[in-house]
Design a protein around this motif. Structure first.
Motif, short mmCIF file in Angstrom:
data_model
loop_
_atom_site.label_atom_id
_atom_site.label_comp_id
_atom_site.label_asym_id
_atom_site.label_seq_id
_atom_site.Cartn_x
_atom_site.Cartn_y
_atom_site.Cartn_z
N HIS A 17 -5.32 -12.42 -1.30
CA HIS A 17 -5.31 -13.45 -0.26
C HIS A 17 -6.35 -14.53 -0.56
O HIS A 17 -6.07 -15.73 -0.41
CB HIS A 17 -5.59 -12.82 1.09
N SER A 18 -7.55 -14.14 -1.00
CA SER A 18 -8.61 -15.11 -1.26
C SER A 18 -8.23 -16.05 -2.38
O SER A 18 -8.41 -17.27 -2.28
CB SER A 18 -9.91 -14.38 -1.61
N LEU A 19 -7.68 -15.51 -3.47
CA LEU A 19 -7.29 -16.34 -4.59
C LEU A 19 -6.14 -17.26 -4.20
O LEU A 19 -6.12 -18.45 -4.56
CB LEU A 19 -6.89 -15.47 -5.78
N ARG A 20 -5.19 -16.72 -3.45
CA ARG A 20 -4.06 -17.53 -3.02
C ARG A 20 -4.52 -18.67 -2.13
O ARG A 20 -4.04 -19.81 -2.25
CB ARG A 20 -3.05 -16.67 -2.26
N SER A 21 -5.46 -18.40 -1.24
CA SER A 21 -5.98 -19.44 -0.36
C SER A 21 -6.67 -20.54 -1.15
O SER A 21 -6.53 -21.73 -0.85
CB SER A 21 -6.96 -18.83 0.66
N VAL A 27 -10.02 -23.69 8.50
CA VAL A 27 -11.08 -23.55 7.50
C VAL A 27 -10.66 -24.13 6.15
O VAL A 27 -11.31 -25.03 5.59
CB VAL A 27 -11.50 -22.08 7.33
N TYR A 28 -9.57 -23.61 5.60
CA TYR A 28 -9.14 -24.08 4.29
C TYR A 28 -8.56 -25.49 4.35
O TYR A 28 -8.62 -26.23 3.36
CB TYR A 28 -8.13 -23.10 3.69
N GLY A 29 -8.00 -25.87 5.49
CA GLY A 29 -7.55 -27.25 5.66
C GLY A 29 -8.73 -28.20 5.57
O GLY A 29 -8.67 -29.23 4.90
N PHE A 30 -9.80 -27.86 6.27
CA PHE A 30 -11.03 -28.66 6.20
C PHE A 30 -11.56 -28.72 4.78
O PHE A 30 -11.89 -29.80 4.27
CB PHE A 30 -12.08 -28.06 7.14
N LEU A 31 -11.64 -27.57 4.12
CA LEU A 31 -12.21 -27.52 2.77
C LEU A 31 -11.40 -28.31 1.77
O LEU A 31 -11.96 -28.93 0.86
CB LEU A 31 -12.34 -26.07 2.32
N SER A 32 -10.07 -28.29 1.90
CA SER A 32 -9.23 -29.00 0.94
C SER A 32 -9.49 -30.50 0.98
O SER A 32 -9.56 -31.15 -0.07
CB SER A 32 -7.75 -28.72 1.22
N ILE A 33 -9.65 -31.06 2.19
CA ILE A 33 -9.90 -32.49 2.30
C ILE A 33 -11.37 -32.82 2.05
O ILE A 33 -11.70 -33.80 1.38
CB ILE A 33 -9.48 -33.00 3.70
N PHE A 34 -12.26 -31.98 2.55
CA PHE A 34 -13.70 -32.22 2.37
C PHE A 34 -14.09 -32.20 0.91
O PHE A 34 -14.94 -32.99 0.47
CB PHE A 34 -14.51 -31.17 3.14
N VAL A 70 -6.02 -21.36 -4.27
CA VAL A 70 -4.98 -22.10 -4.99
C VAL A 70 -4.33 -23.12 -4.06
O VAL A 70 -4.14 -24.29 -4.42
CB VAL A 70 -3.93 -21.14 -5.57
N TYR A 71 -3.98 -22.70 -2.86
CA TYR A 71 -3.37 -23.61 -1.90
C TYR A 71 -4.34 -24.72 -1.51
O TYR A 71 -3.94 -25.87 -1.31
CB TYR A 71 -2.91 -22.86 -0.65
N THR A 72 -5.61 -24.37 -1.39
CA THR A 72 -6.61 -25.39 -1.06
C THR A 72 -6.66 -26.45 -2.13
O THR A 72 -6.70 -27.66 -1.84
CB THR A 72 -8.00 -24.74 -0.91
N ALA A 73 -6.65 -26.03 -3.39
CA ALA A 73 -6.66 -26.98 -4.50
C ALA A 73 -5.38 -27.82 -4.53
O ALA A 73 -5.42 -29.02 -4.81
CB ALA A 73 -6.82 -26.24 -5.83
N LEU A 74 -4.25 -27.21 -4.22
CA LEU A 74 -2.99 -27.94 -4.23
C LEU A 74 -2.96 -29.02 -3.15
O LEU A 74 -2.50 -30.14 -3.40
CB LEU A 74 -1.82 -26.96 -4.02
N PHE A 75 -3.45 -28.70 -1.97
CA PHE A 75 -3.45 -29.70 -0.91
C PHE A 75 -4.51 -30.77 -1.15
O PHE A 75 -4.35 -31.91 -0.71
CB PHE A 75 -3.61 -29.03 0.46
N ALA A 76 -5.59 -30.40 -1.82
CA ALA A 76 -6.57 -31.41 -2.22
C ALA A 76 -5.93 -32.39 -3.19
O ALA A 76 -6.12 -33.61 -3.10
CB ALA A 76 -7.79 -30.74 -2.86
N LEU A 123 -0.69 -32.15 6.92
CA LEU A 123 -0.06 -31.01 6.25
C LEU A 123 -1.09 -29.97 5.82
O LEU A 123 -0.85 -28.77 5.92
CB LEU A 123 0.74 -31.50 5.05
N ALA A 124 -2.23 -30.43 5.34
CA ALA A 124 -3.28 -29.50 4.91
C ALA A 124 -3.74 -28.65 6.08
O ALA A 124 -3.88 -27.42 5.96
CB ALA A 124 -4.46 -30.27 4.32
N GLY A 125 -3.98 -29.28 7.21
CA GLY A 125 -4.41 -28.52 8.37
C GLY A 125 -3.35 -27.57 8.87
O GLY A 125 -3.63 -26.40 9.17
N ALA A 126 -2.11 -28.04 8.95
CA ALA A 126 -1.03 -27.22 9.51
C ALA A 126 -0.70 -26.01 8.63
O ALA A 126 -0.41 -24.92 9.14
CB ALA A 126 0.22 -28.08 9.71
N PHE A 127 -0.74 -26.19 7.31
CA PHE A 127 -0.35 -25.11 6.41
C PHE A 127 -1.51 -24.21 5.98
O PHE A 127 -1.30 -23.03 5.71
CB PHE A 127 0.34 -25.68 5.17
#
Length: 205
Positions: free
Chosen positions: A3-7, A52-59, A9-15, A44-48
């Motif tokens: 789960h951590s690695l997948r999160s 936490v990870y939505g914030f991190l992807s944009i931040f 990866v998704y964070t990087a993709l939305f960034a 989309l980053a926040g919704a998906f």
């Protein structure tokens, strides 16, 4: 994949999605703020990804751009962060956090589980208002940088963009409803709760 690695990866993709969408812009002659798809990427980053990870992807993108990497429309550095659009950029991670928090609670609501029309309407309103929080800092900062009145700043940096924000929120709502079973946020909620509306979503993936 854990789960951590997948999160991550998704964070990087939305960034990356946020960076790409920053290049899709339409300059408007009457204002220094261009029309862009950045708010859609934030929604989309926040919704998906959730708050936490939505914030991190944009931040992560904003932080790297602030230290000089050309990630926002090919630009970066403090001059960008302190320029006309600086207030909007600072608030984008907060918008992603708000969208993630609000939509996560809404989609886990059992009361809306069988009311599809009401659920879609509530999701649209939630995404639109949370995604528009950037105006809270963006407009006052534009007022400061442009040295104009607040009313003039709203005409230049807010009112013309609201119709576009409505369309972006509609697109985000459609995508979330269509792909909700694959949202890491909802899958995480399923593992923690084990039942409820989110459980129904994850069982379809």
């Amino acid at each position: 994949m854990s789960h951590s690695l997948r999160s991550l990866v998704y964070t990087a993709l939305f960034a990356a999605l946020f960076i790409v969408m920053s290049y899709i812009k339409i300059p408007l002659g009457f204002t220094a703020v261009p029309l862009s798809l950045q708010p859609l990427a934030v929604m989309l980053a926040g919704a998906f990804l959730g708050p936490v990870y939505g914030f991190l992807s944009i931040f992560s993108v904003i932080a790297l751009a602030a230290v000089g990497l050309p990630l926002i429309q090919g630009n970066g550095g403090l001059s960008l962060m302190l320029g006309f659009t600086g207030g909007f950029l600072w608030m984008f991670p907060v918008c992603a956090w708000a969208v993630g928090l609000a939509t996560g609670r809404l989609l886990r609501s059992r009361g809306l589980a069988r009311q599809k029309t009401l659920r879609a309407g509530a999701l649209f309103v939630t995404i639109f208002f949370c995604g528009s929080l950037s105006y809270l800092a963006g407009v006052p900062w534009y007022t400061h940088v442009a040295d104009i009145s607040l009313s003039k700043a709203m005409v230049a940096a807010m009112y013309p963009f609201l119709p576009g924000d409505v369309i972006k929120a509609v697109v985000a709502t459609i995508l979330v409803l269509a792909l909700r079973a694959y949202a890491p946020q909802l899958q995480t909620a399923t593992r923690r709760r084990g039942s409820g509306y989110a459980g129904e979503f994850a069982s379809k993936s």
